[in-house]
Design a protein around this motif. Sequence first.
Motif, mmCIF file in Angstrom:
data_model
loop_
_atom_site.group_PDB
_atom_site.id
_atom_site.type_symbol
_atom_site.label_atom_id
_atom_site.label_comp_id
_atom_site.label_asym_id
_atom_site.label_seq_id
_atom_site.Cartn_x
_atom_site.Cartn_y
_atom_site.Cartn_z
ATOM 1 N N ILE A 25 58.853 34.490 13.066
ATOM 2 C CA ILE A 25 58.773 35.769 12.573
ATOM 3 C C ILE A 25 59.453 35.891 11.431
ATOM 4 C CG2 ILE A 25 60.262 36.632 14.468
ATOM 5 C CD1 ILE A 25 58.270 38.938 14.719
ATOM 6 N N HIS A 26 58.797 36.810 10.362
ATOM 7 C CA HIS A 26 59.402 37.020 9.197
ATOM 8 C C HIS A 26 59.464 38.719 9.172
ATOM 9 C CE1 HIS A 26 58.809 32.832 8.022
ATOM 10 N NE2 HIS A 26 58.248 32.835 8.663
ATOM 11 N N ALA A 27 60.617 39.188 8.865
ATOM 12 C CA ALA A 27 60.610 40.518 8.848
ATOM 13 C C ALA A 27 60.629 41.264 7.339
ATOM 14 C CB ALA A 27 61.778 41.395 9.419
ATOM 15 N N PHE A 28 59.836 42.139 7.000
ATOM 16 C CA PHE A 28 59.904 42.974 5.647
ATOM 17 C C PHE A 28 59.731 44.364 5.972
ATOM 18 C CE2 PHE A 28 57.686 38.703 5.600
ATOM 19 C CZ PHE A 28 57.906 37.954 4.350
ATOM 20 N N VAL A 29 60.438 44.867 5.031
ATOM 21 C CA VAL A 29 60.540 46.492 5.049
ATOM 22 C C VAL A 29 60.074 47.031 3.805
ATOM 23 C CG1 VAL A 29 62.654 46.407 4.509
ATOM 24 C CG2 VAL A 29 61.901 48.285 5.910
ATOM 25 N N GLU A 30 59.393 48.092 3.850
ATOM 26 C CA GLU A 30 59.027 49.023 2.568
ATOM 27 C C GLU A 30 60.083 50.141 2.176
ATOM 28 O OE1 GLU A 30 55.378 51.154 2.848
ATOM 29 O OE2 GLU A 30 54.156 49.528 3.796
ATOM 30 N N ASP A 31 60.326 50.543 1.112
ATOM 31 C CA ASP A 31 61.290 51.468 0.812
ATOM 32 C C ASP A 31 60.910 52.684 1.655
ATOM 33 O OD1 ASP A 31 62.343 49.861 -1.283
ATOM 34 O OD2 ASP A 31 61.392 51.054 -3.060
ATOM 35 N N SER A 32 60.049 52.922 1.918
ATOM 36 C CA SER A 32 59.676 54.027 3.028
ATOM 37 C C SER A 32 60.326 53.691 4.351
ATOM 38 C CB SER A 32 58.163 54.406 3.147
ATOM 39 O OG SER A 32 57.518 53.281 3.762
ATOM 40 N N GLY A 33 60.591 52.721 4.616
ATOM 41 C CA GLY A 33 61.127 52.351 5.974
ATOM 42 C C GLY A 33 60.008 51.688 6.845
ATOM 43 N N THR A 34 59.106 51.664 6.436
ATOM 44 C CA THR A 34 57.625 51.108 7.304
ATOM 45 C C THR A 34 58.276 49.488 7.170
ATOM 46 O OG1 THR A 34 56.019 52.647 6.698
ATOM 47 C CG2 THR A 34 55.329 50.660 7.605
ATOM 48 N N GLU A 35 57.932 48.983 8.533
ATOM 49 C CA GLU A 35 58.518 47.763 8.693
ATOM 50 C C GLU A 35 57.059 46.753 9.223
ATOM 51 O OE1 GLU A 35 62.567 48.710 10.916
ATOM 52 O OE2 GLU A 35 60.759 48.380 12.126
ATOM 53 N N HIS A 36 56.979 45.593 8.360
ATOM 54 C CA HIS A 36 55.964 44.703 8.749
ATOM 55 C C HIS A 36 56.444 43.301 9.295
ATOM 56 C CE1 HIS A 36 53.415 47.742 6.714
ATOM 57 N NE2 HIS A 36 54.380 47.703 5.903
ATOM 58 N N VAL A 37 55.680 42.456 9.590
ATOM 59 C CA VAL A 37 55.883 41.189 9.931
ATOM 60 C C VAL A 37 55.049 40.155 9.519
ATOM 61 C CG1 VAL A 37 57.838 41.894 11.704
ATOM 62 C CG2 VAL A 37 55.408 41.167 12.491
ATOM 63 N N LEU A 90 50.065 34.709 10.193
ATOM 64 C CA LEU A 90 49.238 35.966 10.535
ATOM 65 C C LEU A 90 50.443 36.831 9.815
ATOM 66 C CD1 LEU A 90 47.913 36.984 13.922
ATOM 67 C CD2 LEU A 90 49.485 38.605 12.933
ATOM 68 N N LEU A 91 49.917 37.857 9.290
ATOM 69 C CA LEU A 91 50.652 38.973 8.507
ATOM 70 C C LEU A 91 50.046 40.251 9.406
ATOM 71 C CD1 LEU A 91 49.577 38.744 4.777
ATOM 72 C CD2 LEU A 91 51.431 37.798 6.058
ATOM 73 N N TYR A 92 50.851 40.660 10.198
ATOM 74 C CA TYR A 92 50.917 42.094 11.057
ATOM 75 C C TYR A 92 51.680 43.090 10.225
ATOM 76 C CZ TYR A 92 50.550 44.191 15.635
ATOM 77 O OH TYR A 92 50.208 44.969 16.421
ATOM 78 N N LEU A 93 50.548 44.130 10.000
ATOM 79 C CA LEU A 93 50.900 45.281 9.033
ATOM 80 C C LEU A 93 50.840 46.572 10.102
ATOM 81 C CD1 LEU A 93 48.911 44.401 6.080
ATOM 82 C CD2 LEU A 93 51.037 43.658 6.665
ATOM 83 N N ARG A 94 51.809 47.406 9.735
ATOM 84 C CA ARG A 94 52.091 48.473 10.511
ATOM 85 C C ARG A 94 51.482 49.624 9.953
ATOM 86 N NH1 ARG A 94 56.856 48.180 13.349
ATOM 87 N NH2 ARG A 94 55.809 49.902 14.843
ATOM 88 N N GLN A 95 50.069 49.610 10.114
ATOM 89 C CA GLN A 95 49.244 50.718 9.651
ATOM 90 C C GLN A 95 48.253 51.118 10.822
ATOM 91 O OE1 GLN A 95 48.264 49.687 5.820
ATOM 92 N NE2 GLN A 95 47.338 47.787 6.228
ATOM 93 N N GLU A 96 48.756 51.584 11.928
ATOM 94 C CA GLU A 96 47.684 51.807 13.075
ATOM 95 C C GLU A 96 46.445 52.807 12.611
ATOM 96 O OE1 GLU A 96 47.100 51.593 16.878
ATOM 97 O OE2 GLU A 96 49.080 51.377 16.530
#
Length: 205
Positions: A25-37, A90-96
């Motif tokens: 699992i690889h963690a990424f973050v936007e400048d806005s604070g939204t996190e994606h993996v 698999l890119l799991y994007l935090r945009q519910e």
Amino acid sequence: MTSTSQQYRFVSAAKLPTRKGEFTIHAFVEDSGTEHVALSYGSWQPSDVVPIRIHSECLTGDALFSTRCDCGFQLERAMENIVAHGYGVLLYLRQEGRGIGLINKIRAYHLQDSGMDTVEANEHLGFDADLRTYDMCKLMLDKLDVHNVELMTNNPRKTAALKDLGINVVSRKPIDHGITNDNKHYIRTKTEKLGHAFDPHLFKD
């Protein structure tokens, strides 16, 4: 479809044993604070065609096993496909809720219970039918040394978004999975109003 104002950065990676296999699992973050993996499985060369799935977060389907959408079913199938292939991402994007957020998605569900379809409900709440963006995928795939992909999706917007970002989409693999009596109308709406490429016989009454 994509935007260039937001910046993203890689944070960390770790092993992630799952019921489907051992991923990283690889963690990424936007400048806005939204996190994606991103979940990666196996290894590949930079020139290889890598099967990938871009999956937007769906708490109700992914974690609570809801059958009013096909999200959880598709997540499970994508992971199985990747393991069966021997490698993939698999890119799991935090945009519910196609970008409107969890609470607004539940408000949209309430409107759907009253007779609206998923597009009508989002628009009634003042949102576009689909607010998701995919520009974060470029950083995530570059970090994983993925440049040529087989994209598991029924959504042509995802294919177009990756191509706009300069990612070579070699092929699209349908992911028709998880069609139930509870979500047939939802899937038909995605097909007719959002252009999703489902096989029509899969949701006939």
